[in-house]
Design a protein around this motif. Structure first.
Motif, PDB file in Angstrom:
ATOM      1  N   LEU A   1     -44.297  16.514 -17.020  1.00  0.00           N
ATOM      2  CA  LEU A   1     -45.975  16.706 -17.026  1.00  0.00           C
ATOM      3  C   LEU A   1     -46.802  15.668 -16.529  1.00  0.00           C
ATOM      4  CD1 LEU A   1     -45.922  19.707 -19.765  1.00  0.00           C
ATOM      5  CD2 LEU A   1     -45.104  19.524 -16.875  1.00  0.00           C
ATOM      6  N   ASP A   2     -46.070  14.392 -16.922  1.00  0.00           N
ATOM      7  CA  ASP A   2     -47.353  13.647 -17.245  1.00  0.00           C
ATOM      8  C   ASP A   2     -47.831  12.738 -15.656  1.00  0.00           C
ATOM      9  OD1 ASP A   2     -48.145  13.033 -19.743  1.00  0.00           O
ATOM     10  OD2 ASP A   2     -46.378  11.606 -20.182  1.00  0.00           O
ATOM     11  N   THR A   3     -46.332  12.763 -14.805  1.00  0.00           N
ATOM     12  CA  THR A   3     -47.004  12.494 -13.229  1.00  0.00           C
ATOM     13  C   THR A   3     -47.356  13.556 -12.761  1.00  0.00           C
ATOM     14  OG1 THR A   3     -44.465  11.039 -13.684  1.00  0.00           O
ATOM     15  CG2 THR A   3     -45.541  11.262 -11.648  1.00  0.00           C
ATOM     16  N   ALA A   4     -46.803  14.698 -13.143  1.00  0.00           N
ATOM     17  CA  ALA A   4     -47.494  16.432 -12.323  1.00  0.00           C
ATOM     18  C   ALA A   4     -48.513  16.240 -12.937  1.00  0.00           C
ATOM     19  CB  ALA A   4     -46.833  17.473 -12.728  1.00  0.00           C
ATOM     20  N   ALA A   5     -49.900  16.225 -13.940  1.00  0.00           N
ATOM     21  CA  ALA A   5     -50.815  15.793 -13.932  1.00  0.00           C
ATOM     22  C   ALA A   5     -51.565  15.005 -13.149  1.00  0.00           C
ATOM     23  CB  ALA A   5     -51.218  16.440 -15.602  1.00  0.00           C
ATOM     24  N   PHE A   6     -51.116  13.737 -13.178  1.00  0.00           N
ATOM     25  CA  PHE A   6     -51.622  12.661 -13.055  1.00  0.00           C
ATOM     26  C   PHE A   6     -51.939  12.798 -10.698  1.00  0.00           C
ATOM     27  CE2 PHE A   6     -50.895   8.911  -9.986  1.00  0.00           C
ATOM     28  CZ  PHE A   6     -51.360   8.143 -10.046  1.00  0.00           C
ATOM     29  N   VAL A   7     -50.618  13.108 -11.202  1.00  0.00           N
ATOM     30  CA  VAL A   7     -50.867  14.166  -9.099  1.00  0.00           C
ATOM     31  C   VAL A   7     -51.757  14.607  -8.665  1.00  0.00           C
ATOM     32  CG1 VAL A   7     -49.113  14.790  -7.402  1.00  0.00           C
ATOM     33  CG2 VAL A   7     -48.231  12.831  -8.348  1.00  0.00           C
ATOM     34  N   VAL A   8     -51.919  15.998  -9.828  1.00  0.00           N
ATOM     35  CA  VAL A   8     -53.159  16.629  -9.800  1.00  0.00           C
ATOM     36  C   VAL A   8     -54.321  16.037  -9.403  1.00  0.00           C
ATOM     37  CG1 VAL A   8     -53.804  19.113 -10.827  1.00  0.00           C
ATOM     38  CG2 VAL A   8     -51.175  19.209  -9.963  1.00  0.00           C
ATOM     39  N   GLN A   9     -54.135  15.402 -10.758  1.00  0.00           N
ATOM     40  CA  GLN A   9     -55.752  14.727 -10.679  1.00  0.00           C
ATOM     41  C   GLN A   9     -56.205  14.591  -9.677  1.00  0.00           C
ATOM     42  OE1 GLN A   9     -55.823  12.970 -14.605  1.00  0.00           O
ATOM     43  NE2 GLN A   9     -57.961  11.803 -14.162  1.00  0.00           N
ATOM     44  N   HIS A  10     -55.650  13.525  -9.122  1.00  0.00           N
ATOM     45  CA  HIS A  10     -56.083  12.635  -8.281  1.00  0.00           C
ATOM     46  C   HIS A  10     -56.507  13.422  -7.087  1.00  0.00           C
ATOM     47  CE1 HIS A  10     -56.152   9.059 -10.583  1.00  0.00           C
ATOM     48  NE2 HIS A  10     -55.099   9.050 -11.068  1.00  0.00           N
ATOM     49  N   LEU A  11     -55.111  13.841  -6.627  1.00  0.00           N
ATOM     50  CA  LEU A  11     -55.548  15.143  -5.525  1.00  0.00           C
ATOM     51  C   LEU A  11     -56.694  15.895  -5.477  1.00  0.00           C
ATOM     52  CD1 LEU A  11     -54.433  16.886  -3.192  1.00  0.00           C
ATOM     53  CD2 LEU A  11     -53.322  18.489  -4.763  1.00  0.00           C
ATOM     54  N   VAL A  12     -56.854  16.851  -6.724  1.00  0.00           N
ATOM     55  CA  VAL A  12     -57.604  16.882  -6.634  1.00  0.00           C
ATOM     56  C   VAL A  12     -59.106  16.634  -6.925  1.00  0.00           C
ATOM     57  CG1 VAL A  12     -59.470  19.313  -7.612  1.00  0.00           C
ATOM     58  CG2 VAL A  12     -57.206  19.461  -8.313  1.00  0.00           C
ATOM     59  N   GLU A  13     -59.962  15.226  -7.406  1.00  0.00           N
ATOM     60  CA  GLU A  13     -60.679  14.497  -7.852  1.00  0.00           C
ATOM     61  C   GLU A  13     -60.879  14.201  -6.239  1.00  0.00           C
ATOM     62  OE1 GLU A  13     -60.620  11.439 -10.683  1.00  0.00           O
ATOM     63  OE2 GLU A  13     -61.418  10.269  -9.707  1.00  0.00           O
ATOM     64  N   ALA A  14     -59.916  13.466  -5.502  1.00  0.00           N
ATOM     65  CA  ALA A  14     -59.893  12.737  -4.028  1.00  0.00           C
ATOM     66  C   ALA A  14     -60.268  13.829  -3.132  1.00  0.00           C
ATOM     67  CB  ALA A  14     -58.755  12.487  -3.292  1.00  0.00           C
ATOM     68  N   VAL A  15     -59.692  14.893  -2.785  1.00  0.00           N
ATOM     69  CA  VAL A  15     -60.153  15.970  -1.898  1.00  0.00           C
ATOM     70  C   VAL A  15     -61.741  16.985  -2.099  1.00  0.00           C
ATOM     71  CG1 VAL A  15     -59.627  18.165  -0.430  1.00  0.00           C
ATOM     72  CG2 VAL A  15     -57.569  16.983  -1.700  1.00  0.00           C
ATOM     73  N   VAL A  16     -61.972  16.342  -3.611  1.00  0.00           N
ATOM     74  CA  VAL A  16     -63.110  17.088  -3.898  1.00  0.00           C
ATOM     75  C   VAL A  16     -64.022  16.194  -2.815  1.00  0.00           C
ATOM     76  CG1 VAL A  16     -64.776  17.337  -4.754  1.00  0.00           C
ATOM     77  CG2 VAL A  16     -62.504  18.777  -5.596  1.00  0.00           C
ATOM     78  N   HIS A  17     -63.637  14.585  -3.977  1.00  0.00           N
ATOM     79  CA  HIS A  17     -65.084  13.862  -2.756  1.00  0.00           C
ATOM     80  C   HIS A  17     -64.872  13.574  -1.405  1.00  0.00           C
ATOM     81  CE1 HIS A  17     -64.526  11.265  -6.867  1.00  0.00           C
ATOM     82  NE2 HIS A  17     -65.616  12.324  -6.920  1.00  0.00           N
ATOM     83  N   ALA A  18     -63.758  13.722  -0.966  1.00  0.00           N
ATOM     84  CA  ALA A  18     -63.663  13.572   0.350  1.00  0.00           C
ATOM     85  C   ALA A  18     -64.932  14.915   1.135  1.00  0.00           C
ATOM     86  CB  ALA A  18     -62.351  13.888   0.624  1.00  0.00           C
ATOM     87  N   THR A  19     -64.448  15.963   0.967  1.00  0.00           N
ATOM     88  CA  THR A  19     -64.730  16.791   1.162  1.00  0.00           C
ATOM     89  C   THR A  19     -66.864  16.911   0.964  1.00  0.00           C
ATOM     90  OG1 THR A  19     -63.023  18.518   0.208  1.00  0.00           O
ATOM     91  CG2 THR A  19     -65.222  19.447   1.125  1.00  0.00           C
ATOM     92  N   ILE A  20     -67.507  16.325  -0.359  1.00  0.00           N
ATOM     93  CA  ILE A  20     -68.347  16.307  -0.361  1.00  0.00           C
ATOM     94  C   ILE A  20     -69.275  15.719   0.339  1.00  0.00           C
ATOM     95  CG2 ILE A  20     -70.178  15.575  -2.542  1.00  0.00           C
ATOM     96  CD1 ILE A  20     -68.787  18.608  -3.091  1.00  0.00           C
ATOM     97  N   ASP A  21     -68.576  14.048  -0.286  1.00  0.00           N
ATOM     98  CA  ASP A  21     -69.119  12.743  -0.040  1.00  0.00           C
ATOM     99  C   ASP A  21     -69.015  12.553   1.722  1.00  0.00           C
ATOM    100  OD1 ASP A  21     -70.188  12.521  -2.598  1.00  0.00           O
ATOM    101  OD2 ASP A  21     -68.729  11.242  -3.266  1.00  0.00           O
ATOM    102  N   GLY A  22     -67.384  12.878   2.313  1.00  0.00           N
ATOM    103  CA  GLY A  22     -66.744  12.294   3.503  1.00  0.00           C
ATOM    104  C   GLY A  22     -67.829  12.404   4.823  1.00  0.00           C
ATOM    105  N   PRO A  23     -67.473  11.199   4.880  1.00  0.00           N
ATOM    106  CA  PRO A  23     -68.066  10.511   5.829  1.00  0.00           C
ATOM    107  C   PRO A  23     -67.875  11.278   7.377  1.00  0.00           C
ATOM    108  CG  PRO A  23     -66.699   8.987   5.866  1.00  0.00           C
ATOM    109  CD  PRO A  23     -66.312  10.289   4.718  1.00  0.00           C
ATOM    110  N   GLY A  24     -68.877  11.996   8.399  1.00  0.00           N
ATOM    111  CA  GLY A  24     -68.230  12.697   9.526  1.00  0.00           C
ATOM    112  C   GLY A  24     -68.007  14.147   9.065  1.00  0.00           C
TER     113      GLY A  24
END
Lengths: 185, 185, 185, 185
Positions: free
Chosen positions: A140-163
Motif C-alpha cells: 500500500l505504501d508504494t501504491a499510495a506513492f504512485v497514485v499520489q504523484h500520478l494525480v498531482e503530476a497530471v493535474v499540474h500538467a493539465t492546469i499549468d501545461g505549456p501548450g
DNA sequence: CATGAATGAGTGTTCATTCAT
DNA sequence: TATGAATGAACACTCATTCAT
C-alpha cells in the motif's frame, strides 16, 4: 496578521508572478510595512513556504472531503472523487498554481515539502487500506506513492501545461480509469 | 562553443546548485569571458533553457532507444523498457536533476518547455499507435499525455523526493504494472 | 583603482564623518559605481581597514623619517623628532583622524590593527636598541610598548580631544621630557 | 529604572558585544519594553553615553580611593596606587571594555566625553598639587593631561590590545617609573 | 571575435523610534 | 505610565548585462 501576509503573498504570486513577489511588494499589498513582515516571518522563504503549506493544506482538505463523501461507496466512486477533488482544488486558482509549482518550489526548504507530502501520502494510504480486500496491489505504501504523484503530476500538467492540453474532464476520466485498473486489475 | 557553455552550466548546476549558477561562474567554468557568453546566448534564461533542452533530449533519446530495442516485442516488455529508460536517465545525475526540476524550471520560457514536451508526447503517441490493436484506451493523445506525466512525475519523486522514497526498482514495477493495466485493462 | 577607493573613503570620512561613509557615498565620491567597489574589496570593512592601514603607514613613515634624520644625534634629539613627527602626521588631517580613531576602529578586524601596531612597535624597539648603552630601562619590548602608546594617546587627545586641550607645542615638550627621563633616569 | 537600563546595556555590551546591543535587546534584558526605554532616555546614544559615564565614574572613583589611601605617603606610593587602581578597574570587565572603547566611543557625544575627562583631569591635577613642592614639572595642567592619557592608553592597550601584550604587572611598573621620573626628574 | 571592468537597479533585512492602546 | 506592534528609511551587497578596448 500572519494570515494577512500569506494572503497578500498569495495574491502577488497569483497576479504578478514570482518575479514581482519581493518583500516590499508583499508588504505593500498586505497594507503593512516591510518591518512588520519580519515581525511575523524570519525571512522571505518562510513566507513563501507558508503559502505553499496553505496550498497543500487546501489540496489535502479537498482530498479528505472527497474521501469522506465517498465513504462506503464503491472504490470506483472514491477514485473519481479523489481525482475530481484534486482537479477542482487546482482549477480554482491556476495562476497562483503556476507561480507556486513552476517557480517557487525551491523557496520552501525540502523539509517543509517532505512534511507536506508525507501528510498527503498518509491520508491516501489510510484510504487505500479501507479497500484493501479488493486491491491486487500488495504494498500500500508504494501504491499510495504512485497514485499520489500520478494525480498531482497530471493535474499540474493539465492546469499549468505549456501548450494545448486535454480537457480536465477527459483527463479525470483517464486518470480515474488508470488508478482503478491499477488497483483492482 | 554553445556546447561548451551548456556543458559548463550543466556542471555548475549539478555540482554547486542553482544559487551558484550566475553568468560569471558559468563563464569561468567554461573557460571563457562573460562577454563571450552573450555572443552565443541572448541572456541567462536562454542558457538555462538550453540545459533543459539537453536534459530532455537525453530523456527522449533514452526513450527512443528503449522503443527501438523492444520493437516487435510484447507491449509489456515495451512498457518496462520505457519506464526503466526514464529512471536510468534520471539516476545518472540526480543532483543536476534536483537543480533542474526544483529550482530552474521557471527560467526557461514556457514555449521551450511546451516544445520539449510535445516532442516526447509525439514519440510516445507513435509508440502507442504501434500497439493500437490491443489497447482498450480510445484516445491515444490523452493516453500518451497521462502516461508521460505519470512516468515523469514518479521518476522525479523517486529521485529528488524529499524524505524517504521507495526503491527505484520497486517503483518501476508498479508504474509498469499501472501502465499495462491502464492500456490493456 | 584600489587607491582611488581608499582616497575617496578617506575624504568622505574626513569631510562627512563615518555616518555618511556608506558604500554608495564612497562610490559616488570615487566617481565609480557601487559594483566596482566590490570588484576591489570584498566588503565595506575591508575598505575602512585599508584606510586605517594607509593612515598608520603614514604615521610609521613619519616616524621612520624622524629616526633617519636624527640618526647619530643625541637621544634627546631623537625623542623630540619622534614626538614631533607623530604630532605633525596627525595635525595634517585632524578631521579624518577623529573619524578614524573615534568611530571607525571597530571596523578593521583586530588582526589588521594588531599587525599595524606590531610594525610600529618593531620600529620603535629597533630605534631604542641603538641607544641601549645609555638607557636605564631593562626590557626594550615593554619600553617600546609604553612609549608607543604614550605618544599615540597624547597626540590623539591633543588633536581630537573634546574640550580645550593644551597647545601641541607644549604637549610635545612634556611628552619628550617624559620619555627622556623615563629612558635615562 | 535609569539604573536598570544602564545595567542591562552594560551586560549586553559585555556579553554579546556592540552589534547585539540594539534597543530591543537592551529592553528585553532590562525586563521592560522598548517604549519604556524612551521614557527615560531620549535616544540610544544617550543610553550608551550613560554606560560610558558609569564606567568612567568607576575609574574616577577607583582613582579617588587610591589617592585617599595613599594620602600622606610618598609620591612614589601615590603613583603606584594610581596606576594600579586604573589597571584593576579595567581588568574587572575586559569584555565590556573592549566594546566600550573599540566600538562605542562614537556613540556618546563629544560633550559627554569632554565632561568626563575634565572630571578625571581635575582630580589628577588636585592630587599633583598636593605634591607640588617636589615636582619639577611647571605646568600642572599639562602634566595632569599627559599623565591621564598615558595611564589610560597603556591600560587600554594592555587590556584590549590585539596581539600579545606585556603582563599587566610589568606594565604597571614601567608606567609608574615613567610618571615618577617625569614628575621628579 | 574576445575580453572583463564597469554598471546600477534591485534585493532582503535591520533597527531606532513612535504612538495608539 | 507602560506597552510592543508598527514603521520605513537606510544599508550592504549581488549579478545580469553592456561596451570600450
Amino acid at each position: 496578521m500572519v494570515e494577512t501576509i500569506v494572503e497578500a503573498t498569495w495574491q502577488v504570486l497569483a497576479k504578478e508572478g514570482y518575479a514581482a513577489a519581493n518583500t516590499n511588494r508583499i508588504a505593500e499589498r498586505a497594507g503593512i510595512s516591510v518591518g512588520s513582515l519580519y515581525q511575523y516571518f524570519p525571512n522571505k522563504n518562510a513566507i513563501v513556504a507558508a503559502v505553499q503549506r496553505r496550498h497543500h493544506a487546501e489540496v489535502a482538505s479537498a482530498m479528505a472531503t472527497a474521501f469522506a463523501e465517498t465513504a462506503g461507496q464503491p472504490l470506483e466512486i472514491g477514485i473519481r472523487g479523489l481525482v475530481h477533488a484534486n482537479m477542482q482544488a487546482h482549477l480554482a486558482d491556476p495562476d497562483l498554481h503556476r507561480a507556486l509549482t513552476a517557480i517557487v518550489p525551491a523557496a520552501a526548504n525540502p523539509e517543509t515539502l517532505g512534511c507536506i507530502r508525507d501528510g498527503i501520502h498518509a491520508q491516501l494510504r489510510a484510504w487505500l487500506w479501507r479497500y484493501r480486500q479488493q486491491l491486487i496491489v500488495k504494498d500500500l505504501d508504494t501504491a499510495a506513492f504512485v497514485v499520489q504523484h500520478l494525480v498531482e503530476a497530471v493535474v499540474h500538467a493539465t492546469i499549468d501545461g505549456p501548450g494545448p492540453t486535454p480537457e480536465p474532464k477527459q483527463v479525470e476520466d483517464e486518470v480515474a480509469a488508470m488508478i482503478l485498473r491499477y488497483l483492482t486489475g
